[in-house]
Design a protein around this motif. Sequence first.
Motif, short mmCIF file in Angstrom:
data_model
loop_
_atom_site.label_atom_id
_atom_site.label_comp_id
_atom_site.label_asym_id
_atom_site.label_seq_id
_atom_site.Cartn_x
_atom_site.Cartn_y
_atom_site.Cartn_z
N THR A 94 -5.28 10.53 8.75
CA THR A 94 -4.60 10.86 7.51
C THR A 94 -4.23 12.34 7.56
OG1 THR A 94 -4.70 10.72 5.08
CG2 THR A 94 -6.72 11.36 6.21
N THR A 102 0.83 -1.21 0.00
CA THR A 102 0.00 0.00 0.00
C THR A 102 0.87 1.25 0.00
OG1 THR A 102 -1.78 -1.13 1.17
CG2 THR A 102 -1.77 1.27 1.28
N LEU A 129 -5.12 3.14 1.18
CA LEU A 129 -4.87 4.10 0.10
C LEU A 129 -6.12 4.92 -0.13
CD1 LEU A 129 -2.89 5.02 -2.19
CD2 LEU A 129 -4.01 3.30 -3.64
N TRP A 159 1.17 4.09 -2.98
CA TRP A 159 0.99 5.52 -2.64
C TRP A 159 2.18 6.34 -3.13
CZ3 TRP A 159 3.61 7.16 2.27
CH2 TRP A 159 3.41 8.52 2.56
N VAL A 209 -2.27 8.18 2.13
CA VAL A 209 -2.47 6.99 2.94
C VAL A 209 -3.16 7.39 4.23
CG1 VAL A 209 -0.67 5.46 2.04
CG2 VAL A 209 -0.09 7.16 3.81
#
Length: 483
Positions: A269, A206, A231, A210, A222
């Motif tokens: 995030t 992942t 993601l 990204w 992410v």
Amino acid sequence: MRMGHIFIYLALGALISGQGLFAQDDEFQKWLEKDQAQFKQFVEQEDKDFAEFLKKDWQAFLTEQGLKTFSRPKPPKMPVAREEDKPKPQVPVKKIEELPPPPPKPVVKPKPRPLPRPQKQAITVNFYGARLNFPAVRLKSINLKSPLTSEKISQAWLAMAATDYKPLVSALQQTQKQLLLNDWAFLELIDKAVRKNFANDPNICTAYNWFLLNKLGYDAKVAFKADKLFLLMPSKNTIFEQPFVKINNQRYYFISLNERLNLSGKIRTYRGTFKNADQPLRLTLNRLPVFAITPGEKAMHFTFNGKQYQLSAQYDVQLVRFLENYPQTDLTVYFAAPVSGELNYSLLTQLRPMVQGKSELEAVNLLLRFVQTAFNYQTDDRQFGREKCLLPDETLYYPASDCEDRSVLFAFLVRHLLGLEIIGLDYPNHIATAVCFNSQIPGAAVEYKGKRFVICDPTYINADAGMVMPDFKDVNPKIIELK
């Protein structure tokens, strides 16, 4: 040009003919022996700045559940129109004077070329019937295990920036152009290449997805929750039935290519973006990707005005595979998408003589009867356990279809066989179409941009142009403009 098998060798400083990654073995060995610390001098300032930003700008965002495609469940069974309810023209209906040009034959597939032998530090990706070689990436061990923190993700970015990623980025871009990949197909290719490199750790896969997406100019983020990394990407098109978070008043969807996500609660995030990485995901399919063609075939039959018709058409199995988990998006995407060369030629070639010489109304009604009765009806929820709009190749492949699938197929046939203008009609739990005739056709119609479009429902069994399902007679549908 579509090809039976596509073999592309893309490598650092190499020609597509299959040259090695390095000119000489000793040069290759020297490269392998370099310590990871030496690569850090090549980490660009923008990566250092972004890594520093990642240490501190993380916030909690509430996960919102995916948007619903329809506000109400679709009818489990379609009604059958009564003969006495069919509208009868009071004036002569114009005949079709000239049909659009016949469809071209599909391109003949060349014999497969042998795959160049993989060299050291190369990976091979199987991609819808093609085997593609890419430069491998050597990544020093990074810690993305529980508990995840912004500090760990910042250090991971620096570690990824220190890898020799540019040959891989260049190879991916070349392959995207050669295979005419739209954003979703490109995302799948990136993910396959990354998983070939880092198959043992989902979080590292992942993270590297990204990283590459940002280097390719995409707005990708992410997020993490507990021990799992996710993601996130914004989309130019709505993505239905997919959880998202709102950042700066924009939906960032959870992108998952290998599993269906069931998320709730808060995730962490960040708000900012990497330098020049501002491209959202686009789900339009203006042209189909170049996959290795695997044809399938479906036999169909229907009856119109007492005469039985039989036909058999081909579809592209690789295209169906690609679309199997394609995100559900705006209906305009499906109405505008092309069909495979196999379906285009085989289906139009057989239907063309059936409508030749008929009036516009007869021809439209024949196509309606074909779409209404040659396919089994079943809602997406019963067939797939979720909403899934089908393109025509999929409608021929799967055992059943429902209203939007049939409307997309019918619209394709009307435009390419009759050359008539057509629009989509969006009811709260149903999709139909309407056709603009060159004659005065009786029955139900809608006005759009100064033109009269007669309602044509490809799911209302045995209904002719101008007939509306009883449940929708008093409902004003939204117009779906087809370009």
